[in-house]
Design a protein around this motif. Structure first.
Motif, PDB file in Angstrom:
ATOM      1  N   GLU A  98      -5.439  -2.412  -2.711  1.00 31.28           N
ATOM      2  CA  GLU A  98      -4.402  -2.524  -3.731  1.00 31.28           C
ATOM      3  C   GLU A  98      -4.555  -3.802  -4.542  1.00 31.28           C
ATOM      4  O   GLU A  98      -4.354  -3.798  -5.760  1.00 31.28           O
ATOM      5  N   ALA A  99      -4.911  -4.919  -3.894  1.00 37.41           N
ATOM      6  CA  ALA A  99      -5.082  -6.181  -4.616  1.00 37.41           C
ATOM      7  C   ALA A  99      -6.190  -6.057  -5.656  1.00 37.41           C
ATOM      8  O   ALA A  99      -6.032  -6.477  -6.811  1.00 37.41           O
ATOM      9  N   ALA A 140       0.827  -1.206   0.000  1.00 36.26           N
ATOM     10  CA  ALA A 140       0.000   0.000   0.000  1.00 36.26           C
ATOM     11  C   ALA A 140       0.863   1.258   0.000  1.00 36.26           C
ATOM     12  O   ALA A 140       0.535   2.247  -0.664  1.00 36.26           O
ATOM     13  N   ASN A 141       1.958   1.230   0.743  1.00 39.66           N
ATOM     14  CA  ASN A 141       2.848   2.394   0.766  1.00 39.66           C
ATOM     15  C   ASN A 141       3.498   2.600  -0.593  1.00 39.66           C
ATOM     16  O   ASN A 141       3.706   3.726  -1.041  1.00 39.66           O
ATOM     17  N   LEU A 142       3.816   1.513  -1.270  1.00 39.04           N
ATOM     18  CA  LEU A 142       4.383   1.576  -2.615  1.00 39.04           C
ATOM     19  C   LEU A 142       3.321   1.936  -3.648  1.00 39.04           C
ATOM     20  O   LEU A 142       3.599   2.617  -4.627  1.00 39.04           O
ATOM     21  N   SER A 143       2.077   1.476  -3.427  1.00 31.60           N
ATOM     22  CA  SER A 143       0.918   1.778  -4.268  1.00 31.60           C
ATOM     23  C   SER A 143       1.162   1.453  -5.742  1.00 31.60           C
ATOM     24  O   SER A 143       1.320   2.353  -6.577  1.00 31.60           O
ATOM     25  N   SER A 164      -5.357   4.451   0.119  1.00 30.14           N
ATOM     26  CA  SER A 164      -4.680   3.378   0.860  1.00 30.14           C
ATOM     27  C   SER A 164      -3.206   3.697   1.044  1.00 30.14           C
ATOM     28  O   SER A 164      -2.601   3.341   2.057  1.00 30.14           O
ATOM     29  N   CYS A 165      -2.610   4.388   0.062  1.00 26.75           N
ATOM     30  CA  CYS A 165      -1.207   4.772   0.187  1.00 26.75           C
ATOM     31  C   CYS A 165      -1.028   5.860   1.243  1.00 26.75           C
ATOM     32  O   CYS A 165      -0.072   5.828   2.019  1.00 26.75           O
ATOM     33  N   VAL A 166      -1.940   6.828   1.282  1.00 27.10           N
ATOM     34  CA  VAL A 166      -1.898   7.859   2.333  1.00 27.10           C
ATOM     35  C   VAL A 166      -1.992   7.200   3.706  1.00 27.10           C
ATOM     36  O   VAL A 166      -1.242   7.528   4.633  1.00 27.10           O
ATOM     37  N   LEU A 167      -2.898   6.244   3.838  1.00 24.05           N
ATOM     38  CA  LEU A 167      -3.075   5.525   5.092  1.00 24.05           C
ATOM     39  C   LEU A 167      -1.792   4.789   5.490  1.00 24.05           C
ATOM     40  O   LEU A 167      -1.354   4.840   6.652  1.00 24.05           O
ATOM     41  N   ALA A 168      -1.171   4.109   4.526  1.00 25.49           N
ATOM     42  CA  ALA A 168       0.063   3.381   4.816  1.00 25.49           C
ATOM     43  C   ALA A 168       1.186   4.334   5.230  1.00 25.49           C
ATOM     44  O   ALA A 168       1.983   4.019   6.123  1.00 25.49           O
ATOM     45  N   ALA A 178       2.881  10.948   1.634  1.00 25.24           N
ATOM     46  CA  ALA A 178       1.453  11.091   1.950  1.00 25.24           C
ATOM     47  C   ALA A 178       0.877  12.334   1.276  1.00 25.24           C
ATOM     48  O   ALA A 178      -0.239  12.304   0.731  1.00 25.24           O
ATOM     49  N   MET A 179       1.631  13.438   1.295  1.00 23.87           N
ATOM     50  CA  MET A 179       1.177  14.665   0.639  1.00 23.87           C
ATOM     51  C   MET A 179       1.050  14.468  -0.872  1.00 23.87           C
ATOM     52  O   MET A 179       0.038  14.832  -1.481  1.00 23.87           O
ATOM     53  N   GLY A 180       2.102  13.898  -1.477  1.00 24.81           N
ATOM     54  CA  GLY A 180       2.095  13.728  -2.922  1.00 24.81           C
ATOM     55  C   GLY A 180       1.013  12.787  -3.398  1.00 24.81           C
ATOM     56  O   GLY A 180       0.315  13.061  -4.385  1.00 24.81           O
TER      57      GLY A 180
END
Length: 480
Positions: A172-173, A36-39, A307-311, A118-120
């Protein structure tokens, strides 16, 4: 490599006994955090176009080389995460190997990396949401999207890391399966181009474009290591976290190469057209006769962005928690919620900073906000990846377990990160990207000054940290 006999968390004697909820996360939640962080959904949505504009038909190779470079770095991460389990990940890893000052510098850089990402990603989410609703004649203001994204991320991260990690993985899945299915259909429509000589022969590709594209390629992967930030909350972390890190890089790399290759085919090998398309998902769906699904796909991409912002909030808050417990930042960051057992102050701080900066940059537009903050964040990741590549062999040397392969992985990983940094400043990019490296250096100098002041005013703090790290190292590693 020695088999760890036991594990514990590094907890200073001066901090309260309350800690994060231990042993609640399994492999799905941990790899979900990294993915999720990688998205990965961002690659077909926005990242691939930027790389195609530079590398042309070599875009797929950019992702292959980036995967190789980060696998080299991941070897060093695996060497450390298979021996050390802690919240704060790289801050602890580098502190153990290179000392508290180096760890503090790494932590300072990683704060910029996670919060900047997270901002981007939040800004990119604004673009996706607005593209989706504009097709239906509805105008959604940017501030409303930021408010919803950051507000929900704060809620889930502060309440239950297991819930937020599973939610991120599920989002993400689903996104990858849907986008991947469309791209497989694209290849089915062009069976004579599956062996694409233009791409495989790197026709029209320049060395300069490949060098600049590598920086963006590496950005597509940043955050792959964030599973390590959950070391204190993971069951059997010394085994689960290394697996999550390496499989995140491999699976994402294969997906990215497939995306770049098949999307170039969808554009009939016109990489320039792909690189200049600001609505790539709509174009892709039009090419397969499914243009009405464009808004739906942008909604899927926006959920992936959330989900990436959350991660990122999860990762930054765990890092701040660990740094707060060691008093590198204000100790309130080390406070844990009595009921939810999450670092709620650190979660709130990360969320507030993300929201405030995004709102302050409303005038620049979401695309520019995405570019500026993501580039700034990438410098933070590159610095930390470089330091961890150096830290791993140093740490193993201290443990009496250093092998030639560890040195090779460390040197190659460090050189790959140095090459990425050079590619980000030369040739000199256009304004304002040409000043972002200097702004990042200024940010890091602020952190260095703060650490020097801490060392001068409270040397006993660093001494206690170093003693604690050495003591807990014996307990964490188990067999010497």
């Amino acid at each position: 490599m020695s088999t760890p006999q036991s594990t514990t968390q590094a907890t200073p004697a001066s901090v309260p006994s309350g800690g994060l909820r231990a042993g609640t996360l399994g492999f799905p939640e941990v790899i979900g955090q990294s993915i999720a962080n990688l998205s990965p959904t961002f690659t077909p949505s926005i990242n691939v176009t930027a790389i195609a504009a530079l590398a042309g038909a070599g875009t797929w190779l950019i992702y292959g080389l980036s995967t190789l470079g980060l696998l080299l770095v991941s070897m060093s991460i695996i060497a450390l995460s298979s021996r050390i389990a802690s919240a704060g990940s790289f801050f602890i890893y580098i502190s153990r190997a290179l000392g508290p000052m180096a760890g503090g510098i790494a932590g300072w850089g990683l704060i910029a990396a996670y919060v900047g990402t997270a901002m981007g990603v939040g800004a990119a989410g604004v673009v996706f949401v607005q593209n989706a609703f504009t097709a239906w004649g509805i105008n959604i203001p940017s501030w409303a999207v930021y408010t919803i994204f950051v507000g929900l991320a704060w809620f889930f991260s502060a309440r239950d890391v297991k819930l937020s990690s599973r939610l991120s993985l599920a989002i993400e899945a689903a996104s990858v399966v849907i986008v991947g299915g469309v791209l497989i259909y694209v290849l089915a429509l062009h069976p004579d181009h599956i062996i694409d000589h233009t791409q495989l022969g790197l026709q029209g590709v320049s060395g300069k474009g490949m060098a600049q594209g590598m920086v963006l390629g590496i950005f597509s992967y940043v955050g792959f290591e964030s599973a390590a930030s959950l070391g204190q909350e993971t069951r059997n972390p010394l085994r689960v976290i290394p697996r999550a890190v390496v499989w995140c890089v491999i699976l994402s790399g294969l997906f990215f190469m497939f995306v770049a290759y098949s999307m170039t085919i969808a554009y009939h090998d016109d990489a320039a057209k792909l690189g200049g398309d600001s609505a790539v998902l709509s174009t892709l769906l039009t090419s397969v006769g499914a243009s009405p699904l464009g808004p739906v796909f942008y909604l899927i991409a926006s959920v992936s962005a959330f989900s990436c912002v959350l991660a990122c909030i999860n990762s930054s808050s765990r890092l701040l928690y660990s740094m707060g417990r060691y008093q590198f930042v204000h100790r309130s960051m080390g406070m844990v919620h009595r009921t939810h057992q999450t670092p709620y102050i650190a979660v709130a701080f990360s969320s507030i900073v993300t929201f405030v900066v995004c709102i302050a940059m409303l005038g620049t537009g979401p695309l520019n906000t995405f570019g500026y903050t993501s580039t700034f964040a990438t410098f933070g990741f590159l610095v930390v990846y470089f330091l961890v590549a150096i830290a791993a062999p140093v740490y193993l040397k201290k443990q009496g377990e250093l092998k030639t392969s560890n040195v090779v992985w460390g040197v190659l990983g460090a050189l790959a990160m140095v090459g990425a940094v050079i590619g980000s400043v030369y040739p000199v990019p256009d304004y304002p990207y040409n000043i972002l490296p200097y702004l990042f250096v200024a940010y890091m100098l602020v952190g260095a000054v703060w650490l020097l002041m801490l060392k001068k005013r409270s040397p006993q703090v660093l001494e206690k940290i170093e003693h604690d790290l050495e003591t807990s190292d014996v307990m964490t590693h188990g067999k010497k």
